[in-house]
Design an enzyme around this catalytic site. Structure first.
Site, PDB file in Angstrom:
ATOM      1  N   LYS A  14     -39.036  -7.115  26.969  1.00 16.34           N
ATOM      2  CA  LYS A  14     -40.321  -7.383  27.611  1.00 16.34           C
ATOM      3  C   LYS A  14     -41.044  -6.067  27.943  1.00 16.34           C
ATOM      4  O   LYS A  14     -40.428  -4.985  27.887  1.00 16.34           O
ATOM      5  CB  LYS A  14     -40.058  -8.210  28.877  1.00 16.34           C
ATOM      6  CG  LYS A  14     -39.503  -9.620  28.585  1.00 16.34           C
ATOM      7  CD  LYS A  14     -39.153 -10.351  29.884  1.00 16.34           C
ATOM      8  CE  LYS A  14     -38.732 -11.784  29.640  1.00 16.34           C
ATOM      9  NZ  LYS A  14     -38.268 -12.460  30.888  1.00 16.34           N
ATOM     10  N   TYR A  54     -42.805 -20.839  25.543  1.00 13.48           N
ATOM     11  CA  TYR A  54     -42.102 -21.533  26.623  1.00 13.48           C
ATOM     12  C   TYR A  54     -42.273 -23.052  26.567  1.00 13.48           C
ATOM     13  O   TYR A  54     -41.521 -23.773  27.215  1.00 13.48           O
ATOM     14  CB  TYR A  54     -42.519 -20.959  27.990  1.00 13.48           C
ATOM     15  CG  TYR A  54     -41.853 -19.611  28.230  1.00 13.48           C
ATOM     16  CD1 TYR A  54     -40.484 -19.530  28.514  1.00 13.48           C
ATOM     17  CD2 TYR A  54     -42.554 -18.428  28.105  1.00 13.48           C
ATOM     18  CE1 TYR A  54     -39.852 -18.302  28.690  1.00 13.48           C
ATOM     19  CE2 TYR A  54     -41.930 -17.186  28.280  1.00 13.48           C
ATOM     20  CZ  TYR A  54     -40.580 -17.144  28.572  1.00 13.48           C
ATOM     21  OH  TYR A  54     -39.945 -15.933  28.732  1.00 13.48           O
ATOM     22  N   ASN A 156     -37.413  -8.843  34.424  1.00 14.96           N
ATOM     23  CA  ASN A 156     -35.980  -8.748  34.096  1.00 14.96           C
ATOM     24  C   ASN A 156     -35.713  -8.204  32.698  1.00 14.96           C
ATOM     25  O   ASN A 156     -34.664  -8.462  32.117  1.00 14.96           O
ATOM     26  CB  ASN A 156     -35.299 -10.099  34.320  1.00 14.96           C
ATOM     27  CG  ASN A 156     -35.983 -11.210  33.554  1.00 14.96           C
ATOM     28  OD1 ASN A 156     -36.840 -10.950  32.715  1.00 14.96           O
ATOM     29  ND2 ASN A 156     -35.589 -12.440  33.816  1.00 14.96           N
ATOM     30  N   HIS A 159     -35.985 -11.203  27.195  1.00 17.23           N
ATOM     31  CA  HIS A 159     -35.830 -12.643  26.954  1.00 17.23           C
ATOM     32  C   HIS A 159     -34.722 -12.813  25.926  1.00 17.23           C
ATOM     33  O   HIS A 159     -34.656 -12.062  24.955  1.00 17.23           O
ATOM     34  CB  HIS A 159     -37.109 -13.265  26.391  1.00 17.23           C
ATOM     35  CG  HIS A 159     -36.846 -14.632  25.834  1.00 17.23           C
ATOM     36  ND1 HIS A 159     -36.713 -15.741  26.642  1.00 17.23           N
ATOM     37  CD2 HIS A 159     -36.606 -15.059  24.572  1.00 17.23           C
ATOM     38  CE1 HIS A 159     -36.431 -16.791  25.895  1.00 17.23           C
ATOM     39  NE2 HIS A 159     -36.365 -16.408  24.627  1.00 17.23           N
ATOM     40  N   GLU A 170     -37.381 -20.517  18.321  1.00 17.98           N
ATOM     41  CA  GLU A 170     -38.041 -19.295  18.787  1.00 17.98           C
ATOM     42  C   GLU A 170     -38.162 -18.259  17.658  1.00 17.98           C
ATOM     43  O   GLU A 170     -39.176 -17.572  17.555  1.00 17.98           O
ATOM     44  CB  GLU A 170     -37.258 -18.698  19.961  1.00 17.98           C
ATOM     45  CG  GLU A 170     -37.359 -19.569  21.211  1.00 17.98           C
ATOM     46  CD  GLU A 170     -36.599 -19.010  22.405  1.00 17.98           C
ATOM     47  OE1 GLU A 170     -36.680 -19.622  23.479  1.00 17.98           O
ATOM     48  OE2 GLU A 170     -35.913 -17.970  22.273  1.00 17.98           O
TER      49      GLU A 170
HETATM   50  P1  ADP Z   1     -34.227 -16.684  31.186  1.00 20.13           P
HETATM   51  O1  ADP Z   1     -35.257 -15.658  30.756  1.00 20.13           O
HETATM   52  O2  ADP Z   1     -33.079 -16.050  31.906  1.00 20.13           O
HETATM   53  O3  ADP Z   1     -33.824 -17.628  30.101  1.00 20.13           O
HETATM   54  P2  ADP Z   1     -35.934 -18.796  32.304  1.00 20.13           P
HETATM   55  O4  ADP Z   1     -36.151 -19.361  30.944  1.00 20.13           O
HETATM   56  O5  ADP Z   1     -35.466 -19.727  33.376  1.00 20.13           O
HETATM   57  O6  ADP Z   1     -34.943 -17.558  32.320  1.00 20.13           O
HETATM   58  O7  ADP Z   1     -37.305 -18.154  32.812  1.00 20.13           O
HETATM   59  C1  ADP Z   1     -38.106 -17.393  31.936  1.00 20.13           C
HETATM   60  C2  ADP Z   1     -38.622 -16.155  32.626  1.00 20.13           C
HETATM   61  O8  ADP Z   1     -39.529 -16.536  33.656  1.00 20.13           O
HETATM   62  C3  ADP Z   1     -37.557 -15.331  33.342  1.00 20.13           C
HETATM   63  O9  ADP Z   1     -36.887 -14.459  32.470  1.00 20.13           O
HETATM   64  C4  ADP Z   1     -38.400 -14.609  34.386  1.00 20.13           C
HETATM   65  O10 ADP Z   1     -39.058 -13.490  33.834  1.00 20.13           O
HETATM   66  C5  ADP Z   1     -39.460 -15.647  34.744  1.00 20.13           C
HETATM   67  N1  ADP Z   1     -39.126 -16.487  35.925  1.00 20.13           N
HETATM   68  C6  ADP Z   1     -38.214 -17.466  35.982  1.00 20.13           C
HETATM   69  N2  ADP Z   1     -38.208 -18.079  37.183  1.00 20.13           N
HETATM   70  C7  ADP Z   1     -39.172 -17.482  37.910  1.00 20.13           C
HETATM   71  C8  ADP Z   1     -39.675 -17.661  39.249  1.00 20.13           C
HETATM   72  N3  ADP Z   1     -39.197 -18.601  40.053  1.00 20.13           N
HETATM   73  N4  ADP Z   1     -40.662 -16.856  39.674  1.00 20.13           N
HETATM   74  C9  ADP Z   1     -41.189 -15.910  38.854  1.00 20.13           C
HETATM   75  N5  ADP Z   1     -40.756 -15.694  37.592  1.00 20.13           N
HETATM   76  C10 ADP Z   1     -39.767 -16.453  37.110  1.00 20.13           C
END
Ligand code: ADP
Length: 201
Positions: A14, A54, A156, A159, A170
């Site tokens: 990212k 998404y 974080n 992805h 994807e």
């Molecule tokens: P992952 O990336 O670990 O698969 P998710 O698909 O649940 O996680 O969420 C996608 C992305 O959305 C996360 O990597 C993070 O950047 C963001 N995200 C998830 N939950 C939240 C939240 N409650 N508030 C803000 N950003 C979030």
């Protein structure tokens, strides 16, 4: 059934991963497991592209909201809303902002259990609670609480696809077939050959 070594997964570094100059470190961590890089490109995604990404899983919005509520409750904190869909809507909007803010690097990694291996090395969604030794656990300090306080997405770095089906959808969303390269990595003999023939001279 196809052999497990043909499993593929999508990883996106990212914008914060690039800005923190962690691209090389991140690639190194996946590469040294034995996984094979079969596609790689830098791009600045559009908001529409992120939204579609998404929405490939129709349940994603609800699940992301539920995960966030659970994370708050585990820490004894009150979630900003008890409705997962309300939270999910906020997250998708924040993610569109986050992922279009600068270049990202999209990659396809292939090898045995590619999806699970990559998720393990990447670590849990929230850096505050992701395991030490994972990329998110080692290199970043964000949390749901910080992201929600400031009305933005959790930063974080990465992805990574959550399941084999998700990965295939994807990969098709981010790459044309001609952008992916089928080739043999010499180390695959050590990883996968049944008899390890031909090592001794
Ligand atoms: P992952 O990336 O670990 O698969 P998710 O698909 O649940 O996680 O969420 C996608 C992305 O959305 C996360 O990597 C993070 O950047 C963001 N995200 C998830 N939950 C939240 C939240 N409650 N508030 C803000 N950003 C979030």
């Amino acid at each position: 059934m196809s052999h497990p070594k043909t499993e593929r997964t999508l990883v996106i570094i990212k914008p914060d991963g690039l800005q923190r100059t962690l691209a090389g470190e991140i690639v190194r961590r996946y590469e040294r497991t034995g996984l094979k890089l079969t596609g790689l490109k830098m791009t600045v995604p559009t908001k529409a592209h992120v939204l579609k990404h998404y929405n490939l899983d129709p349940n994603w919005k609800r699940i992301v909201g539920e995960k966030s509520i659970e994370a708050y409750q585990k820490k004894g904190l009150k979630p900003p809303s008890m409705d997962p869909l309300v939270l999910g809507d906020k997250v998708i909007e924040a993610l569109q902002q986050y992922l279009t803010s600068g270049p990202v690097i999209a990659m396809v990694w292939q090898g045995a259990h590619a999806v699970s291996i990559v998720r393990k090395i990447t670590g849990g969604t929230e850096p505050l609670t992701s395991d030490v030794g994972t990329i998110r656990g080692d290199f970043v300090l964000d949390s749901y609480q910080m992201a929600d306080t400031d009305g933005r997405a959790v930063r974080n770095l990465i992805h990574a696809s959550g399941s084999v089906t998700e990965a295939e959808n994807e990969i098709a969303h981010w790459f044309e077939t001609r952008e992916l390269v089928n080739y043999r990595l010499v180390q695959e003999q050590i990883l996968y050959d049944v008899n390890l023939d031909g090592l001794l001279e």
